[in-house]
Structures are given as C-alpha cells and as structure tokens.
Design a protein around this motif. Structure first.
Motif, mmCIF file in Angstrom:
data_model
loop_
_atom_site.group_PDB
_atom_site.id
_atom_site.type_symbol
_atom_site.label_atom_id
_atom_site.label_comp_id
_atom_site.label_asym_id
_atom_site.label_seq_id
_atom_site.Cartn_x
_atom_site.Cartn_y
_atom_site.Cartn_z
ATOM 1 N N UNK A 1 51.052 29.291 47.319
ATOM 2 C CA UNK A 1 50.196 28.103 47.319
ATOM 3 C C UNK A 1 48.790 28.456 47.792
ATOM 4 N N UNK A 2 48.688 29.247 48.856
ATOM 5 C CA UNK A 2 47.376 29.647 49.366
ATOM 6 C C UNK A 2 46.637 30.513 48.350
ATOM 7 N N UNK A 3 47.380 31.400 47.673
ATOM 8 C CA UNK A 3 46.774 32.258 46.656
ATOM 9 C C UNK A 3 46.192 31.410 45.524
ATOM 10 N N UNK A 4 46.974 30.465 45.000
ATOM 11 C CA UNK A 4 46.509 29.616 43.902
ATOM 12 C C UNK A 4 45.333 28.747 44.332
ATOM 13 N N UNK A 5 45.400 28.188 45.541
ATOM 14 C CA UNK A 5 44.296 27.371 46.040
ATOM 15 C C UNK A 5 43.021 28.194 46.173
ATOM 16 N N UNK B 1 39.287 37.267 42.551
ATOM 17 C CA UNK B 1 39.753 38.066 41.414
ATOM 18 C C UNK B 1 38.539 38.630 40.692
ATOM 19 N N UNK B 2 38.398 39.941 40.735
ATOM 20 C CA UNK B 2 37.294 40.623 40.059
ATOM 21 C C UNK B 2 37.851 41.783 39.254
ATOM 22 N N UNK B 3 37.434 41.862 38.010
ATOM 23 C CA UNK B 3 37.885 42.945 37.145
ATOM 24 C C UNK B 3 36.829 44.037 37.155
ATOM 25 N N UNK C 1 42.128 31.066 44.468
ATOM 26 C CA UNK C 1 41.517 31.477 43.197
ATOM 27 C C UNK C 1 40.969 30.278 42.426
ATOM 28 N N UNK C 2 41.408 29.080 42.760
ATOM 29 C CA UNK C 2 40.831 27.893 42.127
ATOM 30 C C UNK C 2 39.399 27.642 42.586
ATOM 31 N N UNK D 1 42.565 18.305 45.979
ATOM 32 C CA UNK D 1 43.632 19.301 46.092
ATOM 33 C C UNK D 1 44.756 18.966 45.129
ATOM 34 N N UNK D 2 45.195 19.929 44.339
ATOM 35 C CA UNK D 2 46.280 19.727 43.397
ATOM 36 C C UNK D 2 47.621 19.781 44.105
ATOM 37 N N UNK D 3 48.599 19.123 43.542
ATOM 38 C CA UNK D 3 49.946 19.169 44.100
ATOM 39 C C UNK D 3 50.537 20.567 43.951
ATOM 40 N N UNK D 4 51.412 20.891 44.864
ATOM 41 C CA UNK D 4 52.134 22.160 44.770
ATOM 42 C C UNK D 4 52.977 22.162 43.500
#
Length: 208
Positions: free
Chosen positions: A81-85, A94-96, A87-88, A2-5
């Motif tokens: 934070x939840x959004x970034x976690x 995320x779909x185009x 999509x990682x 897990x990356x830091x905030x």
C-alpha cells in the motif's frame, strides 16, 4: 484524494503475488527504507531475490523474521500500500536509468531477437534494413517492416520490443489480418508459421 486499498476493492491480493510484483521494482523499493516502518527487513529480503532465485514462501519469511503469519501479512499489505501510494505521487521513485531495444524479426527461414540501443524507435509500418541477420533469417537480404511495438518496464530498465517481419508494410493487408485474428480465423501462432504469401492467399479467399 487517497484511493482505497486494492484489497478492499477487489478482494484480498495473494501475498506471493505482491512479493513478485515488488521484486520487479527493487531499486524503487529500496527508497522506502528507513521511513520508521517495521517492514524494513521485508524490503531487504525482496531486494536480495536474485534473477534466478525462487520467490520465498510465507513460511520461510516467517521463520526468517521470527514473526507470526498475521504479522507477516500485515507487513506485506502495508508495504505494498505504501509503495503504490508513493509511486502515485512521486515521479522520482521509479526512474528508468537505461533504455534498450529488443528487435524481434521473423524471416522466411528463421526467427531471431537481439538487444541493442537505438537513437530513435522505428514506428509501426516503417521499413528497417538489418543486413547482418539477412543470411540467417531470409537467406538473402535483410529488409523488414515493423508491425508491432511493446514497451516493457523492468527494474530501472525500459525495454522497447520491436516486432518486424520480412517484406513490405501494406496497411490493407494488416487490417484484413487483424480482422481474421479477431474473428478467430487466423491465430497469432498460425500467422507466424505461415509465409506472407500464404497469409495473403487465405485473406483473399475469406474477404474477396
């Protein structure tokens, strides 16, 4: 791992900047609803922001949700934070769904850009013939070459911006022009205002 905030790595991110960021990913953001998180009302508020609507101020959101400034800030930080976690780790968030091309053309007379859908994307250096804009951009033919490509990621739409100029691609000419830009001799604005002949004349004077 897990990356830091990001807040702890580079300092606190402005709440307004987070909301602006998330407003460009409304379709993806909607997939974070109903996860037993208290920030669901914030998701709904961000998703409801229209293309021409102003970004709501923190005071407006506090009044809308009847919560304190500290509570709103917690919602915003936790949601981001939840959004970034998410999509990682999950490529399905995320779909185009749509791909479009924007052709941006500089002619000797006028500039024009237009949207379209192409089966393939032209590459830098390749020549394109767009006869239906020739009279407007050059006053004659519609032959151009691609000199730059940029990709723009929107809310479920990916736009490929193709930049083209009148004339024919010359690798040595583009190298010298990039060198002049790097050295501060020829800004992007100046190069757009000048014809290919005028630019070539300047480059020969500088690098003969």
């Amino acid at each position: 791992m897990r990356r830091k905030n990001a807040d702890t790595e580079k300092g606190t991110i402005r709440a307004r900047d987070i909301i602006i960021n998330l407003s460009f990913a409304r379709t993806a953001l909607s997939k974070l609803r109903n996860k037993d998180k208290e920030y669901d009302p914030l998701i709904d508020a961000i998703i409801s922001i229209g293309e021409e609507d102003p970004i709501p101020e923190s005071k407006e959101l506090q009044a809308l949700f009847s919560i304190s400034p500290a509570k709103l800030r917690k919602w915003i930080d936790t949601l981001y934070r939840d959004f970034l976690d998410t999509i990682r780790t999950d490529s399905k968030v995320i779909q185009f769904a749509r791909l479009e091309h924007r052709i941006c053309v500089y002619g000797s007379r006028q500039f024009i850009s237009f949207l379209c859908q192409l089966p393939i994307t032209p590459r830098i250096g390749e020549e394109i013939d767009v006869p239906f804009i020739g009279a407007y951009t050059t006053g004659s033919g519609g032959s151009y070459y691609v000199y730059d490509i940029k990709y723009e990621f929107g809310d479920s739409i990916m736009t490929v911006n193709i930049w083209a100029r009148q004339g024919f691609y010359n690798k040595h000419f583009e190298y010298l022009k990039d060198r002049a830009d790097f050295e501060g001799k020829l800004s992007e604005v100046e190069s757009f205002d000048m014809t290919e002949y005028e630019i070539e004349k300047e480059l020969k004077a500088w690098y003969s």
